[in-house]
Design a protein around this motif. Structure first.
Motif, mmCIF file in Angstrom:
data_model
loop_
_atom_site.group_PDB
_atom_site.id
_atom_site.type_symbol
_atom_site.label_atom_id
_atom_site.label_comp_id
_atom_site.label_asym_id
_atom_site.label_seq_id
_atom_site.Cartn_x
_atom_site.Cartn_y
_atom_site.Cartn_z
ATOM 1 N N GLY A 129 0.837 -1.189 0.000
ATOM 2 C CA GLY A 129 0.000 0.000 0.000
ATOM 3 C C GLY A 129 0.867 1.231 0.000
ATOM 4 N N GLY A 163 -6.296 6.749 3.047
ATOM 5 C CA GLY A 163 -6.390 6.029 1.789
ATOM 6 C C GLY A 163 -6.802 6.894 0.614
ATOM 7 N N HIS A 170 -10.295 9.632 -0.773
ATOM 8 C CA HIS A 170 -10.306 10.187 0.570
ATOM 9 C C HIS A 170 -11.725 10.556 0.983
ATOM 10 N N LYS A 218 -8.434 2.306 -6.634
ATOM 11 C CA LYS A 218 -8.235 2.527 -5.208
ATOM 12 C C LYS A 218 -6.770 2.317 -4.870
ATOM 13 N N GLN A 219 -6.265 3.092 -3.925
ATOM 14 C CA GLN A 219 -4.901 2.909 -3.437
ATOM 15 C C GLN A 219 -4.954 2.559 -1.954
ATOM 16 N N LYS A 220 -4.372 1.443 -1.597
ATOM 17 C CA LYS A 220 -4.400 1.004 -0.200
ATOM 18 C C LYS A 220 -3.445 1.835 0.657
ATOM 19 N N VAL A 221 -3.688 1.791 1.956
ATOM 20 C CA VAL A 221 -2.879 2.537 2.920
ATOM 21 C C VAL A 221 -1.507 1.870 3.065
ATOM 22 N N THR A 278 -3.033 -1.714 8.695
ATOM 23 C CA THR A 278 -3.844 -0.659 8.097
ATOM 24 C C THR A 278 -5.312 -1.066 8.018
ATOM 25 N N ASP A 335 -6.765 -1.530 5.455
ATOM 26 C CA ASP A 335 -6.807 -2.427 4.297
ATOM 27 C C ASP A 335 -6.146 -3.777 4.581
ATOM 28 N N GLY A 394 -4.032 5.040 10.192
ATOM 29 C CA GLY A 394 -3.658 4.183 9.081
ATOM 30 C C GLY A 394 -2.626 3.142 9.425
#
Length: 314
Positions: free
Chosen positions: A37, A43, A46, A64-67, A86, A88, A118
């Protein structure tokens, strides 16, 4: 014409396959770090963001971008560890199993850096409402351990032995096995509930730094340039690209801007700059956009940007 259509379809299919199979294109070393991530605590997209940066996700233009999290994998020893717990964590652990190493043990341990949302709240998924399994090892500093032990709902994880602590000390090395060892070190940050640490991760061949959160570099007692030169790769806090990026007083949430870090390393060799891998991007950061001009210009200088699936041999 028919040939042209077939060619276009094949090209599109190939591009899609390339995007979906970053992992398959990476060499599998015996010990390595994989990026799970790259986004800041909240994340991407937002919460509450109606700006173009996040509407690109809702329009299907950006995934989507993971933490921020790293996986540490030892294929030879059949062990794997996670850096950060996280929000995620469920898909990040599944990622480790599917693309890297599947064993009877879901994870051999989790290293925490600090108590911002996070970086530790994914622990909730080890509780009775979710996994409910006992004995997950959590490596934590004294204040972090105390916070989790004395405050619900985290204390329930401790009481039910869903998590068991492995104590960390500043600058004291933990030997994971014959191939890998990890050393936590204190860094200055907004320590409302716990201290904050970065990590040095050492393999038999190479060494990495992981500093996803820190105040300005000059607030640290160590010199970041010297520390980067001592290792082979350095994952560094890149929450914001520059001052004025968000409509909040940025002095209240200090981080080293990418511009500041780049300027700090401007007189260093290309070899040194290439060790820097920026990570922990806020949703407003143009570095999250694959082809932003800001990102491209920094890459031309020799710096790297983390992406999910990225791997580094240790």
């Amino acid at each position: 014409m028919r040939y042209f259509v077939i060619l276009i379809c094949f090209t599109l299919f190939s591009c899609k396959e390339t995007q979906q199979n970053n992992y398959k294109n990476q060499p599998k070393n015996e010990q390595y770090i994989t990026v799970l991530g790259i986004a800041q605590d909240a994340g991407y997209p937002h919460i509450g963001c109606q700006k173009e940066c996040c509407t690109q996700f809702y329009s299907g233009k950006k995934p989507k971008q993971k933490v921020v999290a790293l996986g540490l994998v030892d294929i030879k020893a059949k062990q794997k560890w996670l850096f950060e717990a996280t929000p995620d964590i469920a898909t990040q652990l599944a990622d480790l199993e599917k693309h890297h190493l599947k064993t009877s043990n879901l994870i051999d341990g989790i290293f925490l850096t600090h108590a911002h949302i996070g970086h530790y709240t994914g622990l909730m998924y080890f509780g009775r409402e979710a996994l409910g399994k006992q004995g997950t090892k959590v490596f934590a500093m004294p204040k972090m351990k105390n916070y989790l032990t004395k405050n619900g709902p985290w204390s329930q994880l401790v009481d039910l032995k869903n998590i068991v602590f492995k104590d960390l000390k500043n600058d004291s090395t933990i030997v994971l096995n014959n191939n890998l060892k990890v050393t936590p070190f204190l860094v200055p940050h907004r320590d409302e509930y716990s201290e904050t640490v970065g990590y040095k991760i050492e393999g038999t061949k190479k060494t990495a730094l992981f500093i996803p959160d820190i105040n300005k570099w000059e607030k640290w007692k160590k010199n970041i340039i010297d520390e980067v030169k001592k290792v082979d790769i350095a994952f560094l806090d890149a929450t914001f690209f520059k001052n004025g990026e968000i409509n909040r007083p940025m002095s209240k949430i200090p981080h080293p801007f990418i511009e500041e870090t780049v300027n700090l390393f401007k007189n260093e060799t290309l070899e040194t700059k290439n060790k820097v891998v920026f990570i922990h991007f806020n949703h407003t950061n143009p570095a999250l956009q694959k082809s932003s001009k800001e990102k491209i210009e920094v890459e031309k200088l020799g710096f790297q940007f983390a992406y999910e699936g990225m791997q580094f041999e240790l």
